[in-house]
Scaffold this motif. Structure first.
Motif, PDB file in Angstrom:
ATOM      1  N   GLY A   1       0.753  -1.119   0.012  1.00  0.00           N
ATOM      2  CA  GLY A   1      -0.118   0.030  -0.136  1.00  0.00           C
ATOM      3  C   GLY A   1       0.973   1.354   0.024  1.00  0.00           C
ATOM      4  O   GLY A   1       0.347   2.235   0.262  1.00  0.00           O
ATOM      5  N   ASP A   2       2.131   1.314  -0.143  1.00  0.00           N
ATOM      6  CA  ASP A   2       3.123   2.274  -0.274  1.00  0.00           C
ATOM      7  C   ASP A   2       2.783   3.026  -1.399  1.00  0.00           C
ATOM      8  O   ASP A   2       2.669   2.718  -2.637  1.00  0.00           O
ATOM      9  N   PRO A   3       2.454   4.380  -1.092  1.00  0.00           N
ATOM     10  CA  PRO A   3       2.168   5.301  -2.453  1.00  0.00           C
ATOM     11  C   PRO A   3       3.390   5.267  -3.258  1.00  0.00           C
ATOM     12  O   PRO A   3       2.903   5.427  -4.590  1.00  0.00           O
TER      13      PRO A   3
ATOM     14  N   ASP B   1       2.085   1.931 -10.469  1.00  0.00           N
ATOM     15  CA  ASP B   1       0.943   1.170 -11.212  1.00  0.00           C
ATOM     16  C   ASP B   1       0.650   1.917 -12.506  1.00  0.00           C
ATOM     17  O   ASP B   1       0.185   1.247 -13.518  1.00  0.00           O
ATOM     18  N   ARG B   2       0.788   3.269 -12.499  1.00  0.00           N
ATOM     19  CA  ARG B   2       0.740   3.990 -13.682  1.00  0.00           C
ATOM     20  C   ARG B   2       1.592   3.430 -14.946  1.00  0.00           C
ATOM     21  O   ARG B   2       0.984   3.364 -16.110  1.00  0.00           O
ATOM     22  N   TYR B   3       2.785   3.070 -14.526  1.00  0.00           N
ATOM     23  CA  TYR B   3       3.750   2.384 -15.649  1.00  0.00           C
ATOM     24  C   TYR B   3       3.055   0.953 -16.065  1.00  0.00           C
ATOM     25  O   TYR B   3       2.862   0.799 -17.412  1.00  0.00           O
TER      26      TYR B   3
ATOM     27  N   ASP C   1      -0.098  -1.788 -20.546  1.00  0.00           N
ATOM     28  CA  ASP C   1      -1.179  -2.431 -20.663  1.00  0.00           C
ATOM     29  C   ASP C   1      -2.223  -2.065 -21.956  1.00  0.00           C
ATOM     30  O   ASP C   1      -2.938  -2.599 -22.431  1.00  0.00           O
ATOM     31  N   ARG C   2      -1.697  -0.745 -22.187  1.00  0.00           N
ATOM     32  CA  ARG C   2      -2.705   0.107 -23.273  1.00  0.00           C
ATOM     33  C   ARG C   2      -2.281  -0.548 -24.567  1.00  0.00           C
ATOM     34  O   ARG C   2      -3.193  -0.171 -25.623  1.00  0.00           O
ATOM     35  N   ALA C   3      -0.991  -1.360 -24.805  1.00  0.00           N
ATOM     36  CA  ALA C   3      -0.689  -1.756 -26.021  1.00  0.00           C
ATOM     37  C   ALA C   3      -1.802  -2.544 -26.654  1.00  0.00           C
ATOM     38  O   ALA C   3      -2.497  -3.537 -25.815  1.00  0.00           O
ATOM     39  N   VAL C   4      -1.774  -2.559 -27.803  1.00  0.00           N
ATOM     40  CA  VAL C   4      -2.891  -3.488 -28.784  1.00  0.00           C
ATOM     41  C   VAL C   4      -2.294  -4.794 -29.092  1.00  0.00           C
ATOM     42  O   VAL C   4      -2.817  -5.763 -29.194  1.00  0.00           O
ATOM     43  N   THR C   5      -0.972  -4.919 -29.167  1.00  0.00           N
ATOM     44  CA  THR C   5      -0.161  -6.180 -29.246  1.00  0.00           C
ATOM     45  C   THR C   5       1.002  -6.104 -28.455  1.00  0.00           C
ATOM     46  O   THR C   5       1.795  -5.141 -28.178  1.00  0.00           O
ATOM     47  N   ILE C   6       1.342  -7.205 -28.008  1.00  0.00           N
ATOM     48  CA  ILE C   6       2.656  -7.433 -27.259  1.00  0.00           C
ATOM     49  C   ILE C   6       3.181  -8.846 -27.934  1.00  0.00           C
ATOM     50  O   ILE C   6       2.735  -9.825 -28.034  1.00  0.00           O
TER      51      ILE C   6
END
Length: 456
Positions: free
Chosen positions: A394-396, A402-404, A409-414
């Motif tokens: 839970g450390d900020p 998590d943003r990274y 995860d926004r990639a359409v292909t990996i």
């Protein structure tokens, strides 16, 4: 299993500017307490001065509440002053450490930073002493649990002590600004051994460490992330030492360890460069890295001198710490009882990287156990366990990361490719033939590569 500590690394556990911001808010609260105490005092005077009014109000309780508010105001002011002092101490340590690091490469800046530190110290003569105490405690804590129990073989104590001493005093444990690898690496061949298309990016630190290559003999996995606008980003997952040999076919061996630690170009570094190129990464491309052990040294130089743009790196049990820019984020996982990260000297007093960078540390194997003999505290599984603890903390700072993962995860292909690399070993017969014909020393290498190409 011990708990974890999460901080920015080094002596500085909190950004001085953040501490000063907290102090300003506490000072505002102290002012509110002061106003409240004045209001209570005025109300008390009105009540006792009005004939018969005190019969309807508990003036004793009202007076007591004023005393309590006054005490809270004093405590808040004391805490505000202490927080400001701590911010000055942290900044003093930071300035002195950075000045020491830049003394050789940028003496003018080093002198300016020293003057800033001296001006801070002139404001409060407690600052230098408190800074020395902080540094002394940090020097103790960074090797907590490192030295083995008496029942273990006697050779362990001197070996572990030598690791700590090498990191703390040799200068090899910190990759300084402008430092680049020297010499030429042994020639290597790199070949893909497995391709796949993962459904998603890693969701945290532990998941990232679990993405190390799994194919037999593979040392590097490179994932290419392609986004809806056609842009790409690469993430390399690089294993640690794979052989205790010295100079054999395996590039991730003790020879590469020694070369990298002493600032020389290694076969493992060269193999990583070639694997990234084979996966499609080119100059200026975003290439992030997840690395264990020896690979942390590879990553340090990838981020500081390579043609790739390394913005994020996660290292577990690295023997060195890089000096990163303020826009480069590094997450370092360190076990204080692991002799390998002890080679980094426990890190630098000033820390490194962007404000979002952080270090997760713990004593992985408290007490004495058989794990101390096999260096279980250095194994990837042990660091994966630590990463999982950080994910659940839970450390900020961990949550900011998590943003990274979400960005990946926004990639359409990996597209994932695992690579196997080998040193090219010169055959004795070829060497003799080259000497007889006057061929250059790398002729045997050329022949072997040509042969391999023909076989492919």
């Amino acid at each position: 299993m011990s708990g974890i500590d999460i901080d920015h690394g080094g002596v500085i556990s909190v950004d001085p500017d953040v501490l000063r911001s907290v102090a300003r808010r506490m000072d505002a609260v102290a002012s509110c307490f002061d106003d409240a105490q004045d209001a209570i005092a005025r109300a008390y005077r009105v009540i006792v001065d009005a004939s018969g009014f005190s019969a309807y109000v508990d003036t004793v309780s009202l007076w007591s509440s004023g005393v309590r508010v006054s005490r809270l105001q004093s405590e808040c002011q004391e805490t505000t002053a202490s927080t400001r002092l701590m911010a000055d101490v942290y900044e003093y340590v930071e300035l002195r450490a950075e000045a020491e690091m830049l003394a050789r490469t940028d003496p003018a800046t080093a002198h300016r930073l020293t003057l800033q530190a001296d001006r801070l110290a002139a404001r409060d003569d407690r600052i230098p002493d408190m800074a020395r105490q902080l540094e002394a405690q940090w020097e103790i804590d960074r090797f907590e649990g490192l030295f083995p129990a008496p029942f273990l073989p006697a050779v362990y104590g001197p070996v572990f002590a030598a690791a700590a001493a090498a990191g703390a005093f040799s200068g090899f444990g910190k990759v300084t600004p402008g430092e680049t690898l020297t010499g030429k690496s042994d020639p290597v061949t790199v070949a893909p051994v497995k391709t796949s298309t993962p459904a998603s990016a890693p969701g945290g630190l532990a998941a990232a460490l679990k993405r190390m290559p799994t194919s037999d003999g593979a040392q590097i996995a490179v994932e290419k992330y392609t986004y809806p606008d056609g842009s790409t980003r690469f993430v390399a997952f690089i294993k640690g030492t794979q052989s205790v040999g010295f100079g054999g076919a395996e590039p991730w061996d003790m020879k590469s360890n020694v070369e990298l630690y002493q600032g020389q170009r290694s076969a493992s570094y060269q193999a990583t460069i070639e694997a990234l190129k084979a996966a499609g990464a080119g100059p200026g491309d975003l290439v992030d890295v997840v690395a264990h052990s020896q690979a942390g040294m590879v990553t340090a130089h990838l981020s500081m001198e390579s043609e790739f743009d390394v913005q994020v790196q996660v290292t577990a049990g690295s023997p060195v710490e890089p000096t990163l820019d303020d826009d480069q984020t590094i997450v370092q996982l360190r076990h204080t009882d692991d002799p390998v990260p002890a080679l980094s000297g426990g890190g630098s007093a000033e820390g490194t990287g962007s404000p979002d960078s952080f270090t997760v540390s713990r004593q992985a194997d408290p007490g004495a156990s058989i794990g101390d003999i096999v260096l279980g505290q250095h194994l990837l599984d042990s660091y994966t366990e630590t990463a999982g603890m950080a994910d659940a903390s839970g450390d900020p700072r961990v949550e900011n990361l998590d943003r990274y993962w979400e960005e990946l995860d926004r990639a359409v292909t990996i597209e994932r490719t695992e690579f196997h690399a080998e040193r090219v070993l010169e055959q004795p017969g070829d060497a003799a033939a080259d000497a007889a014909t006057g061929a250059p020393p790398d002729a045997a290498i050329s022949r072997e590569r040509a042969s391999a190409a023909g076989a492919g």
